[in-house]
Design a protein around this motif. Structure first.
Motif, PDB file in Angstrom:
ATOM      1  N   ARG A 153       0.821  -1.212   0.000  1.00  0.00           N
ATOM      2  CA  ARG A 153       0.000   0.000   0.000  1.00  0.00           C
ATOM      3  C   ARG A 153       0.857   1.265   0.000  1.00  0.00           C
ATOM      4  NH1 ARG A 153      -5.440  -0.708   1.962  1.00  0.00           N
ATOM      5  NH2 ARG A 153      -5.244   1.451   2.581  1.00  0.00           N
ATOM      6  N   LYS A 154       0.489   2.217  -0.857  1.00  0.00           N
ATOM      7  CA  LYS A 154       1.215   3.488  -0.909  1.00  0.00           C
ATOM      8  C   LYS A 154       1.238   4.180   0.441  1.00  0.00           C
ATOM      9  CE  LYS A 154       0.540   4.622  -5.779  1.00  0.00           C
ATOM     10  NZ  LYS A 154      -0.139   5.509  -6.737  1.00  0.00           N
ATOM     11  N   ILE A 155       0.160   4.078   1.180  1.00  0.00           N
ATOM     12  CA  ILE A 155       0.101   4.737   2.490  1.00  0.00           C
ATOM     13  C   ILE A 155       0.768   3.900   3.574  1.00  0.00           C
ATOM     14  CG2 ILE A 155      -1.971   6.051   1.914  1.00  0.00           C
ATOM     15  CD1 ILE A 155      -3.524   4.053   3.720  1.00  0.00           C
ATOM     16  N   GLY A 156       1.217   2.694   3.238  1.00  0.00           N
ATOM     17  CA  GLY A 156       1.864   1.823   4.208  1.00  0.00           C
ATOM     18  C   GLY A 156       3.192   2.397   4.672  1.00  0.00           C
ATOM     19  N   LYS A 157       3.454   2.284   5.943  1.00  0.00           N
ATOM     20  CA  LYS A 157       4.705   2.749   6.534  1.00  0.00           C
ATOM     21  C   LYS A 157       5.243   1.652   7.438  1.00  0.00           C
ATOM     22  CE  LYS A 157       4.248   7.194   5.310  1.00  0.00           C
ATOM     23  NZ  LYS A 157       4.146   7.220   3.904  1.00  0.00           N
ATOM     24  N   CYS A 158       6.533   1.548   7.534  1.00  0.00           N
ATOM     25  CA  CYS A 158       7.158   0.620   8.463  1.00  0.00           C
ATOM     26  C   CYS A 158       6.872   1.120   9.879  1.00  0.00           C
ATOM     27  CB  CYS A 158       8.661   0.550   8.210  1.00  0.00           C
ATOM     28  SG  CYS A 158       9.558  -0.403   9.459  1.00  0.00           S
ATOM     29  N   PRO A 159       6.308   0.271  10.756  1.00  0.00           N
ATOM     30  CA  PRO A 159       5.961   0.719  12.107  1.00  0.00           C
ATOM     31  C   PRO A 159       7.120   0.658  13.101  1.00  0.00           C
ATOM     32  CG  PRO A 159       5.225  -1.519  11.811  1.00  0.00           C
ATOM     33  CD  PRO A 159       5.803  -1.072  10.486  1.00  0.00           C
ATOM     34  N   HIS A 160       8.285   0.281  12.638  1.00  0.00           N
ATOM     35  CA  HIS A 160       9.447   0.163  13.516  1.00  0.00           C
ATOM     36  C   HIS A 160       9.809   1.525  14.095  1.00  0.00           C
ATOM     37  CE1 HIS A 160      13.372  -1.318  14.825  1.00  0.00           C
ATOM     38  NE2 HIS A 160      12.872  -2.525  14.637  1.00  0.00           N
ATOM     39  N   GLU A 161      10.430   1.532  15.275  1.00  0.00           N
ATOM     40  CA  GLU A 161      10.835   2.791  15.916  1.00  0.00           C
ATOM     41  C   GLU A 161      11.717   3.620  14.976  1.00  0.00           C
ATOM     42  OE1 GLU A 161      11.521  -0.258  17.440  1.00  0.00           O
ATOM     43  OE2 GLU A 161       9.798  -0.219  18.768  1.00  0.00           O
ATOM     44  N   GLU A 162      12.578   2.937  14.249  1.00  0.00           N
ATOM     45  CA  GLU A 162      13.383   3.576  13.214  1.00  0.00           C
ATOM     46  C   GLU A 162      12.942   2.958  11.903  1.00  0.00           C
ATOM     47  OE1 GLU A 162      17.597   3.491  13.985  1.00  0.00           O
ATOM     48  OE2 GLU A 162      17.252   3.801  16.126  1.00  0.00           O
ATOM     49  N   PRO A 163      11.935   3.556  11.252  1.00  0.00           N
ATOM     50  CA  PRO A 163      11.352   2.941  10.050  1.00  0.00           C
ATOM     51  C   PRO A 163      12.402   2.550   9.015  1.00  0.00           C
ATOM     52  CG  PRO A 163      10.103   4.868  10.708  1.00  0.00           C
ATOM     53  CD  PRO A 163      11.343   4.848  11.555  1.00  0.00           C
ATOM     54  N   ARG A 164      12.216   1.379   8.454  1.00  0.00           N
ATOM     55  CA  ARG A 164      13.144   0.842   7.454  1.00  0.00           C
ATOM     56  C   ARG A 164      12.733   1.262   6.045  1.00  0.00           C
ATOM     57  NH1 ARG A 164      15.870  -2.415  10.811  1.00  0.00           N
ATOM     58  NH2 ARG A 164      14.802  -3.408  12.502  1.00  0.00           N
ATOM     59  N   TRP A 165      11.492   1.656   5.861  1.00  0.00           N
ATOM     60  CA  TRP A 165      11.004   2.154   4.579  1.00  0.00           C
ATOM     61  C   TRP A 165       9.840   3.088   4.804  1.00  0.00           C
ATOM     62  CZ3 TRP A 165       5.989   0.410   4.140  1.00  0.00           C
ATOM     63  CH2 TRP A 165       5.673  -0.831   4.706  1.00  0.00           C
TER      64      TRP A 165
END
Length: 89
Positions: A77-89
């Motif tokens: 998804r275009k709106i998808g974000k990596c939820p990691h504390e330090e996002p990987r993408w």
């Protein structure tokens, strides 16, 4: 299979004992295939995101340990974000 079944989201509230892994994978890939093209990233970007997720210690059997999502669905998804504390993408 009717259109109603094709658009159903992957079952994230099912118990794993109620699904086999092949059935779960099939549902996720079917869901992604039926998403509108304008809300999906390019195939190259999708594969880059998945490669980064594969390297993450929070990945467990296709599910993100940070948010509980199916990684393939979030990554496409275009709106998808990596939820990691330090996002990987």
């Amino acid at each position: 299979m009717g259109r109603e079944n094709q658009l159903r989201k992957p079952c994230i509230r099912c118990l794993l004992r109620d699904l086999d892994r092949a059935q779960e994978y099939e549902k996720v890939t079917e869901y992604i295939a039926n998403m509108e093209k304008d809300i999906k990233v390019s195939e190259d970007k999708y594969e880059r995101r998945l490669a980064l997720c594969r390297e993450c210690d929070s990945l467990y059997q296709g599910i993100c340990g940070k948010c509980g999502c199916f990684v393939e669905v979030r990554a496409v998804r275009k709106i998808g974000k990596c939820p990691h504390e330090e996002p990987r993408w």
